[in-house]
Design a protein around this motif. Structure first.
Motif, PDB file in Angstrom:
ATOM      1  N   LEU A 103       0.833  -1.207   0.000  1.00  0.00           N
ATOM      2  CA  LEU A 103       0.000   0.000   0.000  1.00  0.00           C
ATOM      3  C   LEU A 103       0.867   1.256   0.000  1.00  0.00           C
ATOM      4  O   LEU A 103       0.587   2.220  -0.720  1.00  0.00           O
ATOM      5  N   ALA A 104       1.921   1.235   0.801  1.00  0.00           N
ATOM      6  CA  ALA A 104       2.829   2.387   0.849  1.00  0.00           C
ATOM      7  C   ALA A 104       3.518   2.589  -0.494  1.00  0.00           C
ATOM      8  O   ALA A 104       3.653   3.720  -0.964  1.00  0.00           O
ATOM      9  N   GLU A 105       3.947   1.498  -1.103  1.00  0.00           N
ATOM     10  CA  GLU A 105       4.622   1.594  -2.399  1.00  0.00           C
ATOM     11  C   GLU A 105       3.676   2.152  -3.455  1.00  0.00           C
ATOM     12  O   GLU A 105       4.066   2.983  -4.275  1.00  0.00           O
ATOM     13  N   ARG A 106       2.436   1.709  -3.436  1.00  0.00           N
ATOM     14  CA  ARG A 106       1.463   2.225  -4.406  1.00  0.00           C
ATOM     15  C   ARG A 106       1.223   3.722  -4.218  1.00  0.00           C
ATOM     16  O   ARG A 106       0.926   4.415  -5.163  1.00  0.00           O
ATOM     17  N   ARG A 107       1.342   4.186  -2.992  1.00  0.00           N
ATOM     18  CA  ARG A 107       1.150   5.611  -2.716  1.00  0.00           C
ATOM     19  C   ARG A 107       2.488   6.335  -2.677  1.00  0.00           C
ATOM     20  O   ARG A 107       2.543   7.501  -2.326  1.00  0.00           O
ATOM     21  N   ARG A 108       3.554   5.617  -2.982  1.00  0.00           N
ATOM     22  CA  ARG A 108       4.912   6.175  -3.051  1.00  0.00           C
ATOM     23  C   ARG A 108       5.337   6.831  -1.737  1.00  0.00           C
ATOM     24  O   ARG A 108       5.870   7.926  -1.707  1.00  0.00           O
ATOM     25  N   GLN A 109       5.081   6.135  -0.637  1.00  0.00           N
ATOM     26  CA  GLN A 109       5.430   6.636   0.682  1.00  0.00           C
ATOM     27  C   GLN A 109       6.798   6.154   1.164  1.00  0.00           C
ATOM     28  O   GLN A 109       7.267   6.597   2.185  1.00  0.00           O
TER      29      GLN A 109
END
Length: 110
Positions: A103-109
């Motif tokens: 999820l973080a990767e998809r939101r580039r966090q």
């Protein structure tokens, strides 16, 4: 196969005492991932109001909203984690953290 089973149960014994911290880490990470979107939505909703109302709105959101979500959601998630049978606990925790990472990767966090 029996050795793997014993390893999973041993890992569950190590993990279970830390389920409160695991739940808190997952909730806090989700708030970091989605906090900007929540803030953006609240900002849009508060845009037509005077500055002081917008300021109070963000103080309420950050201090009480995020705080309450953390305080009340953590025990719920901890209870869910504690209901996972020992055999599946370690794989489930790994999957949860992988999911949060995705999820973080998809939101580039990251």
């Amino acid at each position: 196969m029996e050795m793997l089973r014993e390893l999973l149960f041993t890992m569950a014994d190590w993990i279970r005492p830390h389920s409160d911290n695991i739940a808190l880490a997952l909730i806090a990470t989700l708030l970091v991932i989605y906090g900007d979107e929540i803030n953006r939505t609240v900002k849009q909703q508060l845009r037509p109001y005077p500055y002081i109302i917008r300021l109070v709105g963000f103080v309420v959101l950050c201090a009480f909203g995020y705080g309450a979500l953390t305080v009340y959601a953590t025990p719920v998630l901890e209870d869910i984690i504690n209901r996972i049978p020992g055999l599946y606990l370690a794989p489930a925790i790994m999957l949860l953290f992988l999911l949060v990472g995705l999820l973080a990767e998809r939101r580039r966090q990251i």
